[in-house]
Design an enzyme around this catalytic site. Sequence first.
Site, PDB file in Angstrom:
ATOM      1  N   GLU A 253     -23.477   1.486  -1.292  1.00 48.62           N
ATOM      2  CA  GLU A 253     -23.958   0.168  -1.721  1.00 48.62           C
ATOM      3  C   GLU A 253     -22.734  -0.726  -1.767  1.00 48.62           C
ATOM      4  OE1 GLU A 253     -24.463  -2.976  -3.433  1.00 48.62           O
ATOM      5  OE2 GLU A 253     -24.708  -1.924  -5.337  1.00 48.62           O
ATOM      6  N   CYS A 287     -22.409  -7.703  -7.006  1.00 49.68           N
ATOM      7  CA  CYS A 287     -22.685  -7.643  -5.563  1.00 49.68           C
ATOM      8  C   CYS A 287     -23.895  -8.486  -5.197  1.00 49.68           C
ATOM      9  CB  CYS A 287     -22.890  -6.198  -5.122  1.00 49.68           C
ATOM     10  SG  CYS A 287     -24.317  -5.386  -5.908  1.00 49.68           S
TER      11      CYS A 287
END
Length: 486
Positions: A253, A287
């Site tokens: 990720e 993120c």
Amino acid sequence: MGSYSQWKQMPLGGVWREGNSDSYYENKNPYNNELLVRIKLANNEDIDEAFFVANKVQKEWAQTTAEERSKVMLKAIKLFEERREEFAKILVEESGSTIKKANFEIDTALRYIKEASEFPFKMESETLDSTIKGKKNKIFRIPVGIVSVITPWNFPFNLAIRSVAPALATGNAVILKPDNQTAISGGSFIAKVFEDAGVPKGLISVIIADLKEIGDAVIEHPLANVVSFTGSSKAGKHIASVASKHLKKATLELGGNNAFVVLDDADLDKAVSASIFGKFMHQGQICMSINRIIVDRKVSNEFISKFKSKVEKLTTGDPMSNETNIGPLINKNQINQVNRLVQTSIEEGATVVVKGDVKNNTISPWVLTDVTSEMTIAQEEIFGPIAVIIPVDGEEEAIRVANDTKYGLVGSVFTEDINRGLAFAEKMDCGMFHINDATVNSEPGVPFGGEKDSGLGRHGGEWSIDEFTTVKWVSIQNEARNYPLA
């Protein structure tokens, strides 16, 4: 030794002790630079010991019943809740989280543990038909063995739990490598609570180490079966390369350059509220944070006016205060990176709507408009409290600009026409998309992950089970079979 000297030890191979490295790490509060704890780091000898013990303990853990593993998950939730105040304070003082963000993170992580508590019951075998007479095919879902979990500093608890909880729940051992800057909240505290909840000693080891010393040891170790990494795309590509060389599965990720799109029919008040949250939550160090606000030129002036008014009311300062909206960035390097992006964008032609200010490790919000896709700040992940507004002419240009990035994590659009929003979502090159909501969203039961340079694999629900288990085909021939060569 610092105010958190009780955390100078880490769990290594079932024993809480200092590492065997000659090096130390000074874990400091990013807001006031006070020493929290001085940690004697682990080395490759410690890593070998952690894997050796985990390999033994995991085999016993995998034989426990689904009910036993589920009870451990639920007990961990109870213990985290009992220690919430203590843990929230650690998140504030170690990661620079505001107290609001710390509690938001704890709530999110506990939902992931609750979801994982159901995973042991979802690993039942199934029977499939066979093309061969008298045969039965059984499919067993089993743990992969040992999972190496490597996590960043920005949401240290949640991003560790998102891998640690499902890995443990499905019968695996975990070697956890947190970022040194958040070694307690992203590592040692988690291991202690799970041990107190009933996880056998040695099932979780925490590696607090200097990467220059240990290199890729937690990735390429012969006993590591799966590598779960959350962090930058650059580091993720390296980890994927190392893992593939050793035929290890990697779930990644990675970074994002997320677009928040405001179409000409949007409810601007709702869009502004969502964009304030999506941009400035945890100083933009997520993120999923909004990197680019793309607004139809028909409504851009009104949007900018409303947005500016909200931004100017945000407070910057001590993250422990309930009144603080924006706390410190994690370190001086991040401050310098954000300042570089701002100054470069101004040189490239961006207009300053709100001018930020640096004080120690805090940056008050900047708002820049007249930004174009070609500008550096529109192509790089910002990870700071800098709002970038890109005016566009119509929906088609909005789609083109939103997709004009090497990343593909998450996006969102505001429109009063849901069908229009759904059509927009289909054209976006990203793993997640939200209509009339911020880009910052995380739910334990849905697939979380990105496309392109934003990663591989998915977290959440049955997708987490897939990441941390493998399947075995066992066939049973119940009657004599005629073989071609018999």
